[in-house]
Each structure stands twice: as C-alpha cells, then as structure tokens.
Design an enzyme around this catalytic site. Structure first.
Site, short mmCIF file in Angstrom:
data_model
loop_
_atom_site.label_atom_id
_atom_site.label_comp_id
_atom_site.label_asym_id
_atom_site.label_seq_id
_atom_site.Cartn_x
_atom_site.Cartn_y
_atom_site.Cartn_z
N ASP A 34 -2.62 -18.03 13.92
CA ASP A 34 -1.44 -18.53 14.61
C ASP A 34 -1.38 -17.97 16.03
OD1 ASP A 34 1.49 -18.77 15.38
OD2 ASP A 34 1.51 -19.72 13.41
N SER A 82 3.01 -4.65 7.01
CA SER A 82 2.52 -4.45 5.64
C SER A 82 3.57 -4.90 4.63
CB SER A 82 2.19 -2.97 5.41
OG SER A 82 1.12 -2.57 6.20
N HIS A 136 0.86 -1.19 0.00
CA HIS A 136 0.00 0.00 0.00
C HIS A 136 0.89 1.23 0.00
CE1 HIS A 136 0.91 1.11 4.17
NE2 HIS A 136 0.74 -0.15 4.50
#
Length: 382
Positions: A329, A344, A206
């Site tokens: 997890d 990210s 992004h």
C-alpha cells in the site's frame, strides 16, 4: 498388446478414482465440517481420514504421498481489533535498568559493580522477601544497616543469587545497593481481536522482551485507549516506531493477565458495540497472494492497507513467525516506510477472514515482516 491393455486399465482405474474424489480446483474445500487445503498438483487429491483427524494426499487418488492435520472448519467469530492500546504491565519484581554509584563519605562506590547483574534482569527478592516497589526495597536494605544482603535476580526463567554490601549515601544517610529500578513497563501496541464469548482479547502477536531477549514475566496490568500522534519512519537498518500516548489515570478498558511468546492477553472491559465481527480463517486456508492489514497509524481509528503474503510456513505447533508479508500500500509506505514498532498485533485479513497478525519487521527491508497465524492466538482466548 496385453501389456498395453494392462496400462490402459490402470490409467482408467486411476482416473476413475480421481473422478470419484474430484480434481483439486485450487481452492480449499470443506468435507464433513473439516477444512481441507488445496493440493498443488493436478494429479493429487486430498482425502479426509476422520478417524485420525488427518488429510491424506494421494497421487491419482490411490497412492499415499503425504498427510497433514485436518483443521476443523467452524464458525469461530471474533471482534476485529486494529486499534491502538496503551499497555501498563505490572512486574513480578522490580526491573533493573542499570547500575549507579552511591556517594559515601569515602567517595563514590558501586555495590553491584563486580556482579554480572545487567539491565533487563528483574529483582524479585531481598533476603528471601518478595519486592514489588521502591519502599519495600529500601526497607529491606536499611534493616541490615550495612550488612550483606542476598539479592534474588531473575533472568529469563533462571533465578540467580548475589550477596552484596549496601553503601551508605552521605546525603540521605540511607543504605543503597546501587541499582536503578522500575516497577512496571508501559508502551503502545495494537489489538488483534476480542473473543465475544469469553471477552478475552489478544494483542501484539509477540512477547514483550527484556534487553537480553527474555520474555518478561508480568504480574497483572491494565490496558487503555491510546492515540497515535506521529511516526518515526522505518528505513533500512533501523526499525521505525509509532508515537502515541495514553493516560493511566483514565478508565482502563481491560486487564493484562499474561505476556507470552504470542502476545499480551487479558480480559477486555471496554465498549465493543462498534467493533466489526469477523470469522477466523484457519491456517490451512491461508494462501500466498493479496491480503490486507487493519491498523492505526494516526489517531485512534484503524484503516485497511494492502499487503501481499509472500511466504507461508507449515506449522503443526504454535510459532510467532508463521508467514512473511510485504506492504504494498503506497499510502502506508509513504506514512511509515512499511512496518514499524507499535503496529505489532495488526490483524491480517484474507478473503474476508482474520488469518493472522503482524509480529516483526525486517530491518533489512521495512516493507517486509513476519506474521503469526490467527489460530495460535485464538486458542489463548478460548
């Protein structure tokens, strides 16, 4: 009897057609080098239309009920990321971080107080002269000796003009416009992959945005090896973040050429001999269900963590919100609370292929977030 015989013949023909094309097995198939997504109905089949590059979905193999773009199945391979990067971005101008008062002989004044200039805007020119550092800004302002100066300020893709009168600082004797400026941005992100052919890399998934949500235009930059030293865990209503550090005086491992909607891109110059090779899985191959992310939440070595892809968005054009994922997890949840800032760009792997990258976290539930298809990121590294 004749009508029943006709129906029986039609059914026989339909199933003969299905027998010719083959029932969908629930898994993707490859026809003549094209990857074809599995159909969702036991009575529909996918048929390749090579002339138009489309997959035609047919009921009983005869009746058209839809079509989608065919994806070429190839041997695209990349070097898997997952490791942290220190990002140092040069700006096309000077980032405005706030307004400040100037102490003059007549008291404190703020030359830009009555303008709508705000944090996140970028000062790109003064009186038509491009600016990129404090020295240039000071020189242009003081050359007018208190006369009005024209400021060119960029907000998103729009350049706005402002006329202001600098104020003379009583202590330094210099003229100032009362803006706090910085000439670059630095932060931590995660590498997604390196294209071994072009040496171009992709990270973040992004854009880096201004406080107003605009994509920040960059004028180059560098990437560095980084080390994750800790984490502020995410919680409902507030995103967490990885704490990391890097040294800009060390040898860089690449350059930054662009900051766009789908991440940061540039040329990777670091060592790649220890990076794992992995094939790209086209968006037609992605399925809801179990997957993994490859990310670094401590130190500088990535690990695999279990996730679930819970929703897919059908996209015919690039978008950074291609899928919704959930962290499953327990080890990762205990360490970070889920997805946090700094993760990210973490690769998403399913069935042994790179299918996407983490892009956003849901503040309403830090175990959930968005991911982008690897297809969209790969195209920018070819």
């Amino acid at each position: 009897m004749k009508r029943l015989f006709g129906i029986a013949v039609l059914i026989a023909v339909c199933f003969a057609a299905v027998g010719y094309f083959g029932f969908c097995t629930g898994e993707n198939s490859v026809y003549d080098g094209y990857e074809v997504a599995a159909t969702t109905s036991p009575f529909s089949v996918n048929v390749l239309d090579e002339e138009h590059g489309e997959i035609q979905t047919k009921l009983f193999g005869l009746i058209d009920i839809g079509s989608s773009k065919a994806e070429k199945s190839d041997d695209r391979e990349v070097l898997l990321g997952g490791f942290p990067l220190g990002l140092e971005l040069d700006l096309k101008g000077m980032m405005i971080t706030g307004k400040a008062g100037v102490v003059t002989a007549d008291g404190a004044v703020s030359p830009c107080e009555n303008t709508d200039i705000r944090s996140g805007d970028v000062l790109v020119a003064i009186d038509g002269e491009a600016v990129g550092d404090e020295k240039t800004v000071a020189s242009l302002i003081n050359s007018k000796e208190g006369g009005a100066v024209s400021l060119s300020v960029m907000r998103g893709d729009e350049v706005r003009k402002y006329s202001v009168f600098p104020a003379k600082d009583v202590l330094s004797g210099k003229y100032r416009i009362g803006l706090m400026l910085q000439d670059g941005i630095a932060g931590i992100g995660t590498a997604t992959f390196v294209n071994p052919v072009t040496r171009k890399y992709a990270c973040l998934g992004h854009a880096i945005l201004s406080q107003d949500g605009y994509v920040i235009r960059v004028d180059g930059g560098k990437i560095y090896n980084a080390f994750i030293s800790g984490c502020v865990k995410g919680k409902i209503g507030k995103a967490g973040e990885l704490n990391g550090n890097f040294c800009t005086k060390s040898v860089s491992i690449g350059t930054i050429s662009s900051n766009c909607k789908f991440g940061n891109y540039g040329v990777f110059t670091g060592k790649t001999d220890k990076l794992e090779r992995i094939k790209i899985g086209g968006r037609a191959s992605v399925r809801p269900g179990k997957a993994q992310i490859y990310s670094t939440v401590t130190g500088n070595k990535p690990e695999y963590y279990d996730i679930e892809i819970i929703k897919l968005n059908e996209q015919s054009s690039p978008s950074d919100k291609s899928m919704v994922i959930r962290i499953t997890d327990e080890k990762l949840i205990a360490a970070t609370g889920g997805i946090v800032q700094g993760m990210s760009g973490s690769p998403i792997i399913q069935n042994g292929k790179l299918v996407g990258a983490v892009t956003h976290v849901f503040t309403s539930d830090p175990t959930k977030g968005y991911g982008i298809y690897a297809d969209w990121m790969y195209e920018l590294t070819e």
